[in-house]
Design an enzyme around this catalytic site. Structure first.
Site, PDB file in Angstrom:
ATOM      1  N   TYR A 191      -5.213   8.040  -6.043  1.00  0.00           N
ATOM      2  CA  TYR A 191      -3.790   7.651  -5.742  1.00  0.00           C
ATOM      3  C   TYR A 191      -4.444   6.900  -4.006  1.00  0.00           C
ATOM      4  O   TYR A 191      -4.027   5.875  -4.441  1.00  0.00           O
ATOM      5  CB  TYR A 191      -2.723   8.023  -5.585  1.00  0.00           C
ATOM      6  CG  TYR A 191      -1.465   7.339  -5.140  1.00  0.00           C
ATOM      7  CD1 TYR A 191      -1.072   6.034  -5.794  1.00  0.00           C
ATOM      8  CD2 TYR A 191      -0.474   7.468  -4.067  1.00  0.00           C
ATOM      9  CE1 TYR A 191       0.339   5.056  -5.018  1.00  0.00           C
ATOM     10  CE2 TYR A 191       0.133   6.518  -3.514  1.00  0.00           C
ATOM     11  CZ  TYR A 191       0.057   5.571  -3.911  1.00  0.00           C
ATOM     12  OH  TYR A 191       1.175   4.821  -3.952  1.00  0.00           O
ATOM     13  N   LYS A 246      -5.062   3.110  -2.465  1.00  0.00           N
ATOM     14  CA  LYS A 246      -4.380   2.391  -1.357  1.00  0.00           C
ATOM     15  C   LYS A 246      -5.205   2.395  -0.761  1.00  0.00           C
ATOM     16  O   LYS A 246      -5.861   0.924  -0.482  1.00  0.00           O
ATOM     17  CB  LYS A 246      -3.512   3.168  -1.956  1.00  0.00           C
ATOM     18  CG  LYS A 246      -2.250   3.525  -2.514  1.00  0.00           C
ATOM     19  CD  LYS A 246      -1.798   1.901  -2.407  1.00  0.00           C
ATOM     20  CE  LYS A 246      -0.579   1.109  -3.759  1.00  0.00           C
ATOM     21  NZ  LYS A 246       0.104   0.335  -4.090  1.00  0.00           N
ATOM     22  N   SER A 252       0.740  -1.389   0.048  1.00  0.00           N
ATOM     23  CA  SER A 252      -0.022  -0.213  -0.005  1.00  0.00           C
ATOM     24  C   SER A 252       0.606   1.448   0.126  1.00  0.00           C
ATOM     25  O   SER A 252       1.784   0.892  -0.525  1.00  0.00           O
ATOM     26  CB  SER A 252      -1.089   0.006   1.555  1.00  0.00           C
ATOM     27  OG  SER A 252      -1.831   1.319   0.744  1.00  0.00           O
TER      28      SER A 252
END
Length: 293
Positions: free
Chosen positions: A155, A159, A141
């Site tokens: 983004y 994650k 992650s």
């Protein structure tokens, strides 16, 4: 039979650079068998030769490929050494920009690459791991997967999603002897944020100039190549976490730790988020309790 025939078999995505390359090299140096992958192996012939000269394999794998294509690649990977013991979902890239400015196509690509692809790979390796009642899934992650910050919205979302799936999967597969870990790297000296690898969305007028979004984009560009994190040291911790060996591995296995934080910067950001969550939960407790019938 080769002398390392009984050693664990790793499948590592995103092996051509950064943490993926460092972990590939370290696992091989420990006598483990590694199936490295990247989107375009012909672009890194020296790395392919390096891995294969040490008994490893290299496959082309793009996390945006279809479910069926990924299943076929995983079947090919399993055929090399008969199984996959450790899956490392490392391949990813980042789209940086204000949420309002993000093109829909970039949002979709970000989620396909960083979330949907890793989930499909997990689904492809789990049947073999279940059958053997053993295995390790390590999903890489980011600090942004726990603490979302400006200019990192999509983004971070990709994650966050991967972390949620990892948490659920961990609970589901524990009965089969399969472990799941989430790796939380901070800033490491890799090419991850280079303009050639990341996607920078030009700020619209409202987010330009002195706005925090534009300043963040400038900051990320400014510090490319100067991060204090060592990919090689991170690889050693990740290896220990996967194998349960060494000080880090023994601690993680003994205490059943899910999130492996890498880097003091990552620890600081996550710690601040946890403290804020604790503060908010305490303050809102009576309000939460007031909503029952």
């Amino acid at each position: 039979m080769s002398e390392n025939a009984g050693q664990p078999v790793w499948l590592i995505t995103g092996s051509s650079a950064g943490l993926g390359l460092a972990l590939t090299r370290y696992a091989l140096s420990q006598g483990h068998r590694v199936i490295a992958t990247s989107r375009s192996p012909p672009k890194t012939p020296d790395l392919v030769q390096e891995v294969e000269s040490q008994g490893g394999k290299w496959l082309a794998l793009d996390t945006t490929q279809t479910d069926q294509q990924i299943k076929e690649i995983v079947r090919q990977a399993e055929s090399f050494f008969g199984r996959i013991d450790v899956l490392v979902n490392n391949a990813a890239f980042c789209v940086l920009g204000a949420v309002e400015d993000l093109p829909d196509a970039d949002i979709v690509l970000q989620m396909r690459t960083n979330f949907l692809g890793p989930v499909r790979i997990m689904q492809a390796v789990l049947p073999g791991m279940r059958k053997r009642r053993s295995g390790m899934i390590m999903n890489v992650s980011s600090t942004q997967g726990f603490v979302a910050s400006h200019a990192c919205g999509v983004y971070a979302a990709s994650k966050f999603a991967l972390e949620a799936m990892s948490e659920a999967c961990r609970a589901e597969v524990a009965a089969f002897g399969i472990r799941v870990l989430i790796i939380e790297p901070g800033a490491f000296r890799t090419g991850f944020a280079n303009p050639s690898a990341a996607k920078y969305i030009e700020p619209s007028e409202a987010y330009a100039g002195e706005h925090v979004v534009n300043q963040r984009l400038i900051q990320v560009n400014k510090y490319i190549g100067t991060a204090m994190g060592s990919p090689e040291k991170a690889a050693m911790v990740m290896f220990e976490a996967a194998t349960g060996k060494g000080a880090a591995g023994e601690l993680i296995e003994k205490e059943k730790i899910l999130r492996v934080i890498l880097g003091p910067d990552s620890w600081k950001a996550i710690d601040m988020k946890i403290k804020e969550l604790r503060r908010s939960a305490d303050l809102i407790q009576e309000v939460a309790a007031s909503t029952n019938l």
